[in-house]
Design a protein around this motif. Structure first.
Motif, mmCIF file in Angstrom:
data_model
loop_
_atom_site.group_PDB
_atom_site.id
_atom_site.type_symbol
_atom_site.label_atom_id
_atom_site.label_comp_id
_atom_site.label_asym_id
_atom_site.label_seq_id
_atom_site.Cartn_x
_atom_site.Cartn_y
_atom_site.Cartn_z
ATOM 1 N N GLN A 37 -29.736 -2.536 70.572
ATOM 2 C CA GLN A 37 -30.125 -1.143 70.791
ATOM 3 C C GLN A 37 -29.047 -0.191 70.285
ATOM 4 N N TRP A 38 -27.787 -0.531 70.526
ATOM 5 C CA TRP A 38 -26.675 0.310 70.058
ATOM 6 C C TRP A 38 -26.663 0.365 68.532
ATOM 7 N N LEU A 39 -26.850 -0.785 67.882
ATOM 8 C CA LEU A 39 -26.873 -0.801 66.416
ATOM 9 C C LEU A 39 -28.045 0.013 65.869
ATOM 10 N N GLN A 40 -29.199 -0.069 66.528
ATOM 11 C CA GLN A 40 -30.357 0.717 66.093
ATOM 12 C C GLN A 40 -30.088 2.207 66.258
ATOM 13 N N ASP A 41 -29.504 2.590 67.371
ATOM 14 C CA ASP A 41 -29.155 4.002 67.586
ATOM 15 C C ASP A 41 -28.152 4.475 66.547
ATOM 16 N N GLU A 42 -27.169 3.640 66.240
ATOM 17 C CA GLU A 42 -26.159 3.973 65.231
ATOM 18 C C GLU A 42 -26.810 4.159 63.864
ATOM 19 N N LYS A 43 -27.718 3.273 63.534
ATOM 20 C CA LYS A 43 -28.435 3.363 62.260
ATOM 21 C C LYS A 43 -29.250 4.649 62.193
ATOM 22 N N GLN A 47 -28.938 7.659 59.529
ATOM 23 C CA GLN A 47 -30.070 8.043 58.684
ATOM 24 C C GLN A 47 -30.305 9.543 58.731
ATOM 25 N N ILE A 48 -30.238 10.128 59.899
ATOM 26 C CA ILE A 48 -30.428 11.572 60.035
ATOM 27 C C ILE A 48 -29.318 12.326 59.325
ATOM 28 N N LEU A 49 -28.075 11.906 59.517
ATOM 29 C CA LEU A 49 -26.935 12.554 58.877
ATOM 30 C C LEU A 49 -27.027 12.456 57.356
ATOM 31 N N GLY A 84 -18.890 14.831 59.550
ATOM 32 C CA GLY A 84 -19.598 13.912 60.442
ATOM 33 C C GLY A 84 -19.598 12.493 59.906
ATOM 34 N N MET A 85 -19.737 12.355 58.605
ATOM 35 C CA MET A 85 -19.703 11.033 57.986
ATOM 36 C C MET A 85 -18.331 10.381 58.121
ATOM 37 N N ARG A 86 -17.289 11.187 58.104
ATOM 38 C CA ARG A 86 -15.943 10.616 58.247
ATOM 39 C C ARG A 86 -15.762 9.926 59.589
ATOM 40 N N VAL A 87 -16.551 10.313 60.580
ATOM 41 C CA VAL A 87 -16.471 9.698 61.906
ATOM 42 C C VAL A 87 -17.299 8.417 61.964
ATOM 43 N N LEU A 88 -18.454 8.400 61.310
ATOM 44 C CA LEU A 88 -19.415 7.307 61.479
ATOM 45 C C LEU A 88 -19.476 6.298 60.339
ATOM 46 N N SER A 89 -19.158 6.720 59.130
ATOM 47 C CA SER A 89 -19.554 5.964 57.952
ATOM 48 C C SER A 89 -18.467 5.055 57.399
ATOM 49 N N SER A 90 -18.923 4.177 56.523
ATOM 50 C CA SER A 90 -18.001 3.277 55.833
ATOM 51 C C SER A 90 -17.226 4.053 54.762
ATOM 52 N N ARG A 91 -16.160 3.469 54.311
ATOM 53 C CA ARG A 91 -15.305 4.102 53.309
ATOM 54 C C ARG A 91 -16.076 4.395 52.015
ATOM 55 N N PHE A 141 -26.475 0.187 55.391
ATOM 56 C CA PHE A 141 -27.592 -0.168 56.259
ATOM 57 C C PHE A 141 -27.862 -1.676 56.229
ATOM 58 N N GLU A 142 -27.667 -2.300 55.074
ATOM 59 C CA GLU A 142 -27.826 -3.755 54.993
ATOM 60 C C GLU A 142 -26.763 -4.461 55.826
ATOM 61 N N GLU A 143 -25.545 -3.926 55.851
ATOM 62 C CA GLU A 143 -24.491 -4.504 56.686
ATOM 63 C C GLU A 143 -24.835 -4.358 58.168
ATOM 64 N N ILE A 144 -25.371 -3.212 58.557
ATOM 65 C CA ILE A 144 -25.774 -3.004 59.953
ATOM 66 C C ILE A 144 -26.899 -3.980 60.313
ATOM 67 N N ARG A 145 -27.844 -4.156 59.419
ATOM 68 C CA ARG A 145 -28.960 -5.077 59.669
ATOM 69 C C ARG A 145 -28.434 -6.502 59.848
ATOM 70 N N ALA A 146 -27.451 -6.890 59.048
ATOM 71 C CA ALA A 146 -26.870 -8.227 59.158
ATOM 72 C C ALA A 146 -26.161 -8.410 60.509
ATOM 73 N N GLN A 147 -25.593 -7.354 61.052
ATOM 74 C CA GLN A 147 -24.915 -7.443 62.347
ATOM 75 C C GLN A 147 -25.912 -7.611 63.493
ATOM 76 N N GLN A 148 -27.149 -7.180 63.292
ATOM 77 C CA GLN A 148 -28.151 -7.276 64.348
ATOM 78 C C GLN A 148 -28.603 -8.713 64.561
ATOM 79 N N PHE A 149 -28.514 -9.523 63.516
ATOM 80 C CA PHE A 149 -29.061 -10.886 63.629
ATOM 81 C C PHE A 149 -28.012 -11.932 63.545
#
Length: 149
Positions: A37-43, A47-49, A84-91, A141-149
């Motif tokens: 759920q946390w990963l989905q919320d993060e994603k 996506q909105i940002l 905002g991306m500097r807080v949440l996003s990858s390099r 997003f593919e990295e986040i998806r890989a972390q979910q499974f």
């Protein structure tokens, strides 16, 4: 030792192991669900940002192609989303977003584009300022998806 004591101890041990196994399994299941759920919320937040950044960058870029006077409120909004991306996003996402913002600012310093020049930019793909940014977002997003499974 008496057989009845051994039977009672075996029953108590079995009950304790069974109960512990149930508690641990329940805890692991809960933990996995919370993480998913946390990963989905993060994603969703990203996506909105990213969508808002793409919309703001597109507006600023078109304005920069047509005018030499900067749209300051638009640039402020663009840089706010970049913050905002500097807080949440990858390099890689941050680097490509910074490159987009820099290109927009640089475009304001160039002469205004004519319709013929804009057509040429569309034809040869030079107008697509956000291609690398979109690819970096997709990889993230593919990295986040890989972390979910």
């Amino acid at each position: 030792m008496d057989a009845s004591i051994i039977s009672a101890l075996a029953a108590l041990t079995g009950t304790a192991v069974g109960g512990s196994t149930s508690v641990v399994a329940n805890w692991l299941t809960n933990r996995t669900q919370i993480r998913a759920q946390w990963l989905q919320d993060e994603k969703n937040r990203r996506q909105i940002l990213y969508r808002d950044f793409i919309e703001e960058a597109s507006k600023c870029y078109i304005d920069a192609l047509q005018h030499d006077k900067a749209d300051i409120p638009g640039l402020v909004g663009l840089y706010a989303k970049l913050g905002g991306m500097r807080v949440l996003s990858s390099r890689s996402v941050i680097d490509t977003a910074e490159s987009v913002a820099q290109k927009i600012v640089d475009t304001y310093l160039e002469p205004d584009k004519t319709l013929v020049e804009l057509h040429s930019m569309v034809s040869d793909g030079r107008i697509d300022l956000l291609c690398d940014f979109s690819a970096a977002c997709r990889e993230e997003f593919e990295e986040i998806r890989a972390q979910q499974f």
